[in-house]
Design a protein around this motif. Structure first.
Motif, mmCIF file in Angstrom:
data_model
loop_
_atom_site.group_PDB
_atom_site.id
_atom_site.type_symbol
_atom_site.label_atom_id
_atom_site.label_comp_id
_atom_site.label_asym_id
_atom_site.label_seq_id
_atom_site.Cartn_x
_atom_site.Cartn_y
_atom_site.Cartn_z
ATOM 1 N N ASP A 62 -7.849 1.672 -3.937
ATOM 2 C CA ASP A 62 -6.601 0.797 -3.346
ATOM 3 C C ASP A 62 -5.948 1.243 -2.424
ATOM 4 O OD1 ASP A 62 -4.749 -0.776 -6.384
ATOM 5 O OD2 ASP A 62 -6.492 -1.265 -5.292
ATOM 6 N N SER A 63 -5.837 2.837 -2.155
ATOM 7 C CA SER A 63 -5.813 3.292 -0.621
ATOM 8 C C SER A 63 -6.862 3.197 0.255
ATOM 9 C CB SER A 63 -5.694 4.822 -1.083
ATOM 10 O OG SER A 63 -5.206 5.849 0.418
ATOM 11 N N ARG A 64 -8.052 3.246 0.084
ATOM 12 C CA ARG A 64 -8.959 3.032 1.180
ATOM 13 C C ARG A 64 -8.405 1.368 0.996
ATOM 14 N NH1 ARG A 64 -12.109 5.864 -2.650
ATOM 15 N NH2 ARG A 64 -12.788 4.542 -4.469
ATOM 16 N N ALA A 119 0.914 -0.875 0.441
ATOM 17 C CA ALA A 119 0.004 0.085 -0.085
ATOM 18 C C ALA A 119 0.773 1.666 -0.010
ATOM 19 C CB ALA A 119 -0.670 0.062 0.583
ATOM 20 N N ASP A 120 2.104 1.411 0.613
ATOM 21 C CA ASP A 120 2.924 2.363 0.747
ATOM 22 C C ASP A 120 3.564 2.371 -0.421
ATOM 23 O OD1 ASP A 120 4.629 1.949 4.244
ATOM 24 O OD2 ASP A 120 2.558 2.915 3.530
ATOM 25 N N VAL A 121 3.585 1.352 -1.167
ATOM 26 C CA VAL A 121 4.507 1.370 -2.813
ATOM 27 C C VAL A 121 3.081 2.128 -3.460
ATOM 28 C CG1 VAL A 121 4.741 0.420 -4.682
ATOM 29 C CG2 VAL A 121 5.634 0.154 -2.702
ATOM 30 N N LEU A 122 2.215 2.413 -3.446
ATOM 31 C CA LEU A 122 0.580 2.504 -4.254
ATOM 32 C C LEU A 122 0.700 3.761 -3.290
ATOM 33 C CD1 LEU A 122 -1.842 -0.227 -3.686
ATOM 34 C CD2 LEU A 122 -0.276 -0.320 -5.365
ATOM 35 N N ASN A 181 -5.327 7.158 -11.116
ATOM 36 C CA ASN A 181 -5.550 8.065 -9.803
ATOM 37 C C ASN A 181 -7.273 6.823 -9.418
ATOM 38 O OD1 ASN A 181 -3.286 9.933 -9.670
ATOM 39 N ND2 ASN A 181 -4.738 11.844 -10.709
ATOM 40 N N ALA A 182 -8.325 6.771 -9.961
ATOM 41 C CA ALA A 182 -9.181 6.310 -9.292
ATOM 42 C C ALA A 182 -8.955 5.239 -8.960
ATOM 43 C CB ALA A 182 -10.654 6.081 -9.711
ATOM 44 N N LEU A 191 0.550 6.863 -6.358
ATOM 45 C CA LEU A 191 -0.681 7.620 -6.532
ATOM 46 C C LEU A 191 0.384 9.228 -6.702
ATOM 47 C CD1 LEU A 191 -3.088 8.342 -6.720
ATOM 48 C CD2 LEU A 191 -3.301 8.355 -4.007
ATOM 49 N N GLU A 192 1.179 9.194 -5.500
ATOM 50 C CA GLU A 192 1.634 10.937 -5.724
ATOM 51 C C GLU A 192 2.245 11.327 -7.183
ATOM 52 O OE1 GLU A 192 2.701 10.956 -0.315
ATOM 53 O OE2 GLU A 192 3.885 10.698 -1.906
ATOM 54 N N GLN A 193 3.332 10.015 -7.727
ATOM 55 C CA GLN A 193 3.445 10.412 -8.191
ATOM 56 C C GLN A 193 3.175 10.656 -9.971
ATOM 57 O OE1 GLN A 193 6.491 6.756 -8.753
ATOM 58 N NE2 GLN A 193 8.172 7.679 -7.505
ATOM 59 N N VAL A 194 2.108 10.020 -9.734
ATOM 60 C CA VAL A 194 1.190 9.982 -10.835
ATOM 61 C C VAL A 194 -0.297 11.240 -10.454
ATOM 62 C CG1 VAL A 194 -1.393 9.213 -11.479
ATOM 63 C CG2 VAL A 194 0.688 7.986 -11.562
#
Length: 180
Positions: free
Chosen positions: A136-138, A44-47, A130-131, A51-54
């Motif tokens: 995935d963050s949830r 999840a941290d990698v995701l 992003n969506a 996400l931040e990079q995207v």
């Protein structure tokens, strides 16, 4: 009577040993689940990082799209200017030179417009990513909650194991006292 008492005590000890064995198996299962959850949190941290990079790239792409829209407006302006120049009183040579410059600018702007279209497609793809990353963050938050529940269950199992260990020692001591 003592033999019957010893037999009952022995049965209690066997029951306690089975309980301890079951609790050890539950503890091992909880540890495996903990390791799985830790791996999920790392993923999840990698995701989150992705996400931040995207999101940064998405912002850059939106700025590029705005620039392309400005270039399209400039193209319209240049085309309007071209029409005005054709109707003007300027000499034929000046008009040819201006038109040649405008045609080159038009080709450049059309190429920029094509690039803007490609950037729009890329922005749409990034918005989908992003969506998915938000989803995935949830999921990561759900995993963290389950991990907290497992930690609580592990602590409860450890407490039960300690209580059973004390009872087992007491039962062993009682058996030794009876033997004496």
């Amino acid at each position: 009577a003592e033999a019957e008492a010893l037999r009952k005590e022995n049965l209690k000890l066997q029951g306690l040993e089975r309980t301890v064995g079951e609790q050890r198996a539950q503890l091992f299962t909880a540890q495996v689940e903990k390791e799985n959850l830790l791996a999920a949190v790392k993923h999840a941290d990698v995701l989150k990082s992705t996400l931040e990079q995207v999101q940064v790239e998405n912002t850059s792409l939106r700025e590029n799209v705005k620039q392309m829209q400005q270039l399209q407006q400039e193209l319209k302006s240049v085309q309007t200017e071209k029409v005005q120049l054709e109707a003007g009183q300027q000499s034929l040579e000046e008009l040819r030179q201006i038109m040649a410059g405008l045609d080159e600018e038009k080709r450049r702007l059309e190429q920029d417009a094509q690039e803007a279209d490609m950037l729009r497609v890329r922005v749409q793809a990034l918005e989908k990513v992003n969506a998915k990353l938000a989803e995935d963050s949830r999921d990561v938050e759900d995993v963290r909650f389950k991990y907290q529940e497992l930690l609580a269950a592990k602590a409860e199992l450890e407490c039960m194991r300690q209580e059973d260990s004390v009872r087992l020692r007491a039962a062993v001591q009682d058996c030794e006292d009876i033997k004496l």
